[in-house]
Design a protein around this motif. Structure first.
Motif, PDB file in Angstrom:
ATOM      1  N   VAL A   1     -78.569  15.852  16.800  1.00 47.75           N
ATOM      2  CA  VAL A   1     -79.374  16.868  17.480  1.00 47.75           C
ATOM      3  C   VAL A   1     -79.111  16.831  18.982  1.00 47.75           C
ATOM      4  O   VAL A   1     -78.865  17.867  19.623  1.00 47.75           O
ATOM      5  N   VAL A   2     -79.150  15.626  19.553  1.00 43.25           N
ATOM      6  CA  VAL A   2     -78.939  15.468  20.994  1.00 43.25           C
ATOM      7  C   VAL A   2     -77.534  15.914  21.385  1.00 43.25           C
ATOM      8  O   VAL A   2     -77.336  16.633  22.378  1.00 43.25           O
ATOM      9  N   THR A   3     -76.555  15.519  20.606  1.00 47.15           N
ATOM     10  CA  THR A   3     -75.162  15.887  20.901  1.00 47.15           C
ATOM     11  C   THR A   3     -74.978  17.393  20.898  1.00 47.15           C
ATOM     12  O   THR A   3     -74.356  17.970  21.805  1.00 47.15           O
ATOM     13  N   LEU A   4     -75.522  18.066  19.903  1.00 44.93           N
ATOM     14  CA  LEU A   4     -75.356  19.515  19.801  1.00 44.93           C
ATOM     15  C   LEU A   4     -76.092  20.246  20.927  1.00 44.93           C
ATOM     16  O   LEU A   4     -75.590  21.239  21.463  1.00 44.93           O
ATOM     17  N   LEU A   5     -77.275  19.760  21.289  1.00 50.07           N
ATOM     18  CA  LEU A   5     -78.001  20.394  22.397  1.00 50.07           C
ATOM     19  C   LEU A   5     -77.240  20.235  23.719  1.00 50.07           C
ATOM     20  O   LEU A   5     -77.189  21.166  24.530  1.00 50.07           O
ATOM     21  N   CYS A   6     -76.649  19.067  23.927  1.00 53.80           N
ATOM     22  CA  CYS A   6     -75.862  18.859  25.145  1.00 53.80           C
ATOM     23  C   CYS A   6     -74.610  19.735  25.148  1.00 53.80           C
ATOM     24  O   CYS A   6     -74.231  20.295  26.186  1.00 53.80           O
ATOM     25  N   LEU A   7     -73.964  19.877  23.997  1.00 54.66           N
ATOM     26  CA  LEU A   7     -72.796  20.750  23.904  1.00 54.66           C
ATOM     27  C   LEU A   7     -73.184  22.211  24.130  1.00 54.66           C
ATOM     28  O   LEU A   7     -72.456  22.966  24.783  1.00 54.66           O
ATOM     29  N   LEU A   8     -74.350  22.610  23.600  1.00 57.59           N
ATOM     30  CA  LEU A   8     -74.832  23.972  23.834  1.00 57.59           C
ATOM     31  C   LEU A   8     -75.064  24.202  25.322  1.00 57.59           C
ATOM     32  O   LEU A   8     -74.702  25.252  25.869  1.00 57.59           O
ATOM     33  N   SER A   9     -75.649  23.219  26.005  1.00 56.11           N
ATOM     34  CA  SER A   9     -75.967  23.401  27.423  1.00 56.11           C
ATOM     35  C   SER A   9     -74.717  23.444  28.293  1.00 56.11           C
ATOM     36  O   SER A   9     -74.737  24.038  29.376  1.00 56.11           O
ATOM     37  N   LEU A  10     -73.618  22.834  27.854  1.00 55.30           N
ATOM     38  CA  LEU A  10     -72.373  22.925  28.611  1.00 55.30           C
ATOM     39  C   LEU A  10     -71.993  24.372  28.875  1.00 55.30           C
ATOM     40  O   LEU A  10     -71.513  24.726  29.957  1.00 55.30           O
ATOM     41  N   SER A  11     -72.222  25.231  27.865  1.00 53.02           N
ATOM     42  CA  SER A  11     -71.878  26.649  28.007  1.00 53.02           C
ATOM     43  C   SER A  11     -73.064  27.481  28.469  1.00 53.02           C
ATOM     44  O   SER A  11     -72.959  28.282  29.402  1.00 53.02           O
ATOM     45  N   SER A  12     -74.221  27.303  27.831  1.00 55.09           N
ATOM     46  CA  SER A  12     -75.366  28.174  28.113  1.00 55.09           C
ATOM     47  C   SER A  12     -75.933  27.962  29.509  1.00 55.09           C
ATOM     48  O   SER A  12     -76.592  28.852  30.055  1.00 55.09           O
ATOM     49  N   LEU A  13     -75.688  26.792  30.107  1.00 58.04           N
ATOM     50  CA  LEU A  13     -76.117  26.520  31.470  1.00 58.04           C
ATOM     51  C   LEU A  13     -74.946  26.451  32.445  1.00 58.04           C
ATOM     52  O   LEU A  13     -75.154  26.271  33.644  1.00 58.04           O
ATOM     53  N   GLY A  14     -73.719  26.622  31.936  1.00 59.52           N
ATOM     54  CA  GLY A  14     -72.543  26.380  32.771  1.00 59.52           C
ATOM     55  C   GLY A  14     -71.734  27.598  33.152  1.00 59.52           C
ATOM     56  O   GLY A  14     -70.650  27.481  33.716  1.00 59.52           O
ATOM     57  N   TRP A  15     -72.235  28.789  32.911  1.00 57.88           N
ATOM     58  CA  TRP A  15     -71.465  30.022  33.103  1.00 57.88           C
ATOM     59  C   TRP A  15     -71.515  30.581  34.518  1.00 57.88           C
ATOM     60  O   TRP A  15     -70.686  31.391  34.916  1.00 57.88           O
ATOM     61  N   ASN A  16     -72.482  30.133  35.328  1.00 56.56           N
ATOM     62  CA  ASN A  16     -72.831  30.822  36.582  1.00 56.56           C
ATOM     63  C   ASN A  16     -71.693  30.899  37.589  1.00 56.56           C
ATOM     64  O   ASN A  16     -71.455  31.946  38.197  1.00 56.56           O
ATOM     65  N   GLY A  17     -71.012  29.762  37.813  1.00 56.22           N
ATOM     66  CA  GLY A  17     -69.960  29.752  38.819  1.00 56.22           C
ATOM     67  C   GLY A  17     -68.807  30.663  38.461  1.00 56.22           C
ATOM     68  O   GLY A  17     -68.253  31.355  39.327  1.00 56.22           O
ATOM     69  N   VAL A  18     -68.419  30.677  37.189  1.00 58.55           N
ATOM     70  CA  VAL A  18     -67.342  31.558  36.733  1.00 58.55           C
ATOM     71  C   VAL A  18     -67.751  33.012  36.939  1.00 58.55           C
ATOM     72  O   VAL A  18     -66.951  33.849  37.384  1.00 58.55           O
ATOM     73  N   PHE A  19     -68.987  33.327  36.626  1.00 58.29           N
ATOM     74  CA  PHE A  19     -69.525  34.680  36.808  1.00 58.29           C
ATOM     75  C   PHE A  19     -69.474  35.096  38.274  1.00 58.29           C
ATOM     76  O   PHE A  19     -68.993  36.188  38.616  1.00 58.29           O
ATOM     77  N   MET A  20     -69.956  34.246  39.178  1.00 60.30           N
ATOM     78  CA  MET A  20     -69.965  34.584  40.596  1.00 60.30           C
ATOM     79  C   MET A  20     -68.549  34.752  41.132  1.00 60.30           C
ATOM     80  O   MET A  20     -68.282  35.645  41.950  1.00 60.30           O
ATOM     81  N   ALA A  21     -67.624  33.906  40.691  1.00 63.06           N
ATOM     82  CA  ALA A  21     -66.241  34.031  41.144  1.00 63.06           C
ATOM     83  C   ALA A  21     -65.610  35.319  40.639  1.00 63.06           C
ATOM     84  O   ALA A  21     -64.830  35.964  41.354  1.00 63.06           O
ATOM     85  N   GLU A  22     -65.924  35.737  39.417  1.00 64.69           N
ATOM     86  CA  GLU A  22     -65.352  36.959  38.863  1.00 64.69           C
ATOM     87  C   GLU A  22     -65.843  38.191  39.606  1.00 64.69           C
ATOM     88  O   GLU A  22     -65.121  39.187  39.731  1.00 64.69           O
ATOM     89  N   ILE A  23     -67.071  38.150  40.119  1.00 69.31           N
ATOM     90  CA  ILE A  23     -67.568  39.270  40.922  1.00 69.31           C
ATOM     91  C   ILE A  23     -66.643  39.517  42.109  1.00 69.31           C
ATOM     92  O   ILE A  23     -66.304  40.659  42.426  1.00 69.31           O
TER      93      ILE A  23
END
Length: 404
Positions: free
Chosen positions: A302-324
């Motif tokens: 459970v912990v492993t999957l939640l951490c893997l989910l957060s890598l993407s679900s919480l990690g998109w912001n910088g790529v988004f700002m750079a693409e703007i």
């Protein structure tokens, strides 16, 4: 110079996050002083992002008129003033201060985008923007670590006034760079002639519009993952409260790692839209796995999957700002950043109430992650549409170049 710019923009963003989350970290003390419940203190986040939406709409013209350095100083001034007002034990003043803090928060990214595009190398822009966006969780970590300690040692009001002093120090430190950073400002720029100029720019350019809508979806996902992980673990998966709190910390750390890691991936691939598509795919898969979890699952899994989910679900912001910065016209990067962030902050405002409402109907958190998976899948479709729009735009520009 690039390192100084990155450090300055990251610290300004971290400070805005620190001020925004400081009251939540001392909610019991603040609630007792105001004579309200801790949940009422939590509503401050909505006021902050409402203020951020307002200032983001004029973030572009404001940055052009004042310059990115002066705009950052104004942001710090508003945040420091808000912290001082929060020290006054009055509910109306608390609401006003939260709105003022939001106005300061919303100015940070348009000005930072202009500085980073001007002073940092384009080939490393994804990583650079991701490092800057790591300032948001860094501010949260600082709030959690410092606010309770300050409240216990010097009192919660003195703790808030400490933030005002930090803001003043930041304004003075930035003054040394103002001449070099604001030498391209346009003092005659009108702020309110077209207050929705950034929004119109984003909406009229299909690629920008779809990327902005992607950010609306993923800000709602990010907030939901951050806000409901502990409740999910305790109520649905039989974790203890202390265990769940530790998992929540691990999820946030994974989010920081994800922000930096995805920025590096985007630079290596040379295509940040593909990177956002990969993020959407992994988020969809992770959310659907969480949706089928039961108390019978091993806790380590459970912990492993939640951490893997957060890598993407919480990690998109910088790529988004750079693409703007890639999709926007070079002279209107601040406008585009401000316009896109209105959509991003809208997702923050809409996501939490929607998930809370659905939880009241369903009674469990795990099925709601299937909804988050569906939203992520819609985000993938939006990125596909953005890519198609970009291909058509480039083809059109090539055709007109040949015609000339």
């Amino acid at each position: 110079m690039p390192l100084i710019v990155l450090l300055a923009t990251t610290l300004v963003l971290a400070f805005s996050s620190l001020v925004a989350l400081f009251p939540a970290a001392i909610a019991p003390e603040l609630a007792a002083a105001l004579g309200v419940s801790s949940a009422t203190v939590g509503l401050q986040v909505s006021l902050i992002f409402a203020g951020a939406m307002l200032s983001a709409m004029i973030g572009g013209p404001l940055t052009r008129r004042l310059g990115p350095c002066r705009t950052s100083q104004l942001s710090l001034g508003l945040l420091g003033s808000a912290a001082a007002l929060l020290a006054i034990p009055s509910l109306p003043v608390f609401a006003l201060a939260s709105l003022i803090a939001g106005l300061g928060y919303g100015m940070t990214n348009p000005s930072a985008s202009v500085l980073l595009v001007r002073f940092t190398p384009a080939e490393h822009r994804g990583l650079i923007f991701s490092l800057k966006q790591a300032g948001v969780p860094l501010g949260g970590v600082l709030a959690g670590a410092s606010a309770p300690a300050l409240a216990l040692t010097v009192g919660w009001q003195a703790g808030l006034l400490t933030l005002t002093a930090l803001a003043a120090g930041g304004i003075l430190a930035l003054q040394r760079t103002r001449q070099a950073w604001d030498d391209q400002r346009e003092p005659r720029t009108q702020l309110l002639v077209t207050p929705f100029a950034g929004l119109l720019l984003v909406w009229r350019q299909r690629a920008l519009r779809h990327v902005a809508l992607f950010s609306l979806c993923f800000s709602a996902i990010q907030l939901s993952v951050s806000a409901f992980t502990v409740a999910l673990l305790v109520e649905d998966l039989a974790f203890g409260l202390v265990q769940a709190g530790l998992v929540m910390s691990a999820v946030q750390v994974s989010g920081v790692v994800g922000r930096i890691g995805w920025g590096w991936v985007g630079d290596r691939l040379g295509d940040r839209l593909i990177t956002l598509a990969i993020i959407a795919c992994t988020t969809t898969a992770g959310a659907l796995l969480v949706a089928v979890m039961t108390p019978a699952w091993p806790q380590w899994l459970v912990v492993t999957l939640l951490c893997l989910l957060s890598l993407s679900s919480l990690g998109w912001n910088g790529v988004f700002m750079a693409e703007i910065t890639h999709l926007a016209p070079p002279e209107r990067i601040a406008d585009a950043a401000g316009g896109c962030l209105v959509f991003t902050y809208s997702g923050v405002l809409l996501g939490l109430p929607l998930v809370t409402l659905l939880h009241g109907l369903v009674g469990r958190y795990t099925p709601l992650f299937a909804l988050l998976g569906g939203i992520s899948l819609f985000g993938l479709w939006l990125i596909r549409q953005a890519r198609r729009a970009l291909v058509l735009r480039d083809a059109g520009e090539a055709y007109h170049h040949i015609e000339r």
